[in-house]
Design a protein around this motif. Structure first.
Motif, PDB file in Angstrom:
ATOM      1  N   TRP A  90       0.857  -1.193   0.000  1.00 57.12           N
ATOM      2  CA  TRP A  90       0.000   0.000   0.000  1.00 57.12           C
ATOM      3  C   TRP A  90       0.887   1.235   0.000  1.00 57.12           C
ATOM      4  N   VAL A  96      -8.676  -0.827   0.372  1.00 56.97           N
ATOM      5  CA  VAL A  96      -8.417  -1.774   1.459  1.00 56.97           C
ATOM      6  C   VAL A  96      -9.794  -2.373   1.750  1.00 56.97           C
ATOM      7  N   ASN A 103      -8.503  -7.458   6.700  1.00 58.88           N
ATOM      8  CA  ASN A 103      -8.397  -5.997   6.683  1.00 58.88           C
ATOM      9  C   ASN A 103      -9.250  -5.348   7.775  1.00 58.88           C
ATOM     10  N   LEU A 107      -9.505  -1.515   9.690  1.00 61.22           N
ATOM     11  CA  LEU A 107     -10.669  -0.668   9.399  1.00 61.22           C
ATOM     12  C   LEU A 107     -11.507  -0.422  10.648  1.00 61.22           C
ATOM     13  N   SER A 136     -10.679   3.779   1.513  1.00 68.27           N
ATOM     14  CA  SER A 136     -10.325   2.362   1.627  1.00 68.27           C
ATOM     15  C   SER A 136     -11.421   1.486   1.044  1.00 68.27           C
TER      16      SER A 136
END
Length: 147
Positions: A90, A96, A103, A107, A136
């Motif tokens: 990234w 994302v 992930n 988050l 994201s």
């Protein structure tokens, strides 16, 4: 084409996760013990931040001690997640995906940081977190109840 429909954008970043930390959490190990044993696992910090926020915002006045603790937990998980994202290609932008389970620790930390920042009146940080979540994966905002 990326999963977000941008032919020229970077591919989605998919974190590898931390099997040991995730297993410990699923098996009921106290999140603080998991964070201590696996400090790079954002998912452990997300559990701690969410637990601190749980009920802290229900009254007329927020429980500032719990909100500040949540802020610190979420900030730690956010930074550990940024480290992992960068190690996995990234470049500071790009998808994302929420749909990739691994992930979600990162988050969720961003979502908790947004809530805690808003509760202490840090509007700029709250908006930065929403922007990061939206950049994201816009689904994350809805899944985290921030819409």
């Amino acid at each position: 084409m990326t999963s977000f429909g941008d032919l020229l954008g970077p591919p989605p970043t998919l974190l590898p996760g931390d099997d040991d930390a995730e297993s410990d959490l699923l098996n009921g190990v106290e999140p603080s013990a998991v964070a201590a044993a696996h400090p790079s696992a954002s998912i452990a910090w997300a559990h701690l931040a969410e637990a601190s926020l749980d009920g802290a915002l229900d009254g007329a006045e927020p429980d500032l001690a719990r909100v500040v603790a949540a802020y610190a937990y979420a900030r730690t998980g956010y930074h550990r997640g940024l480290d992992q994202l960068r190690r996995n290609g990234w470049k500071g932008f790009g998808p994302v995906p929420w749909s990739h389970e691994e992930n979600r620790g990162f988050l969720r930390c961003v979502g908790s940081l947004a809530r805690a920042a808003k509760a202490v009146g840090e509007e700029d940080e709250y908006l930065r977190c929403l922007d990061l979540l939206n950049d994201s994966d816009p689904v994350a905002i809805r899944e985290l109840g921030l819409d």
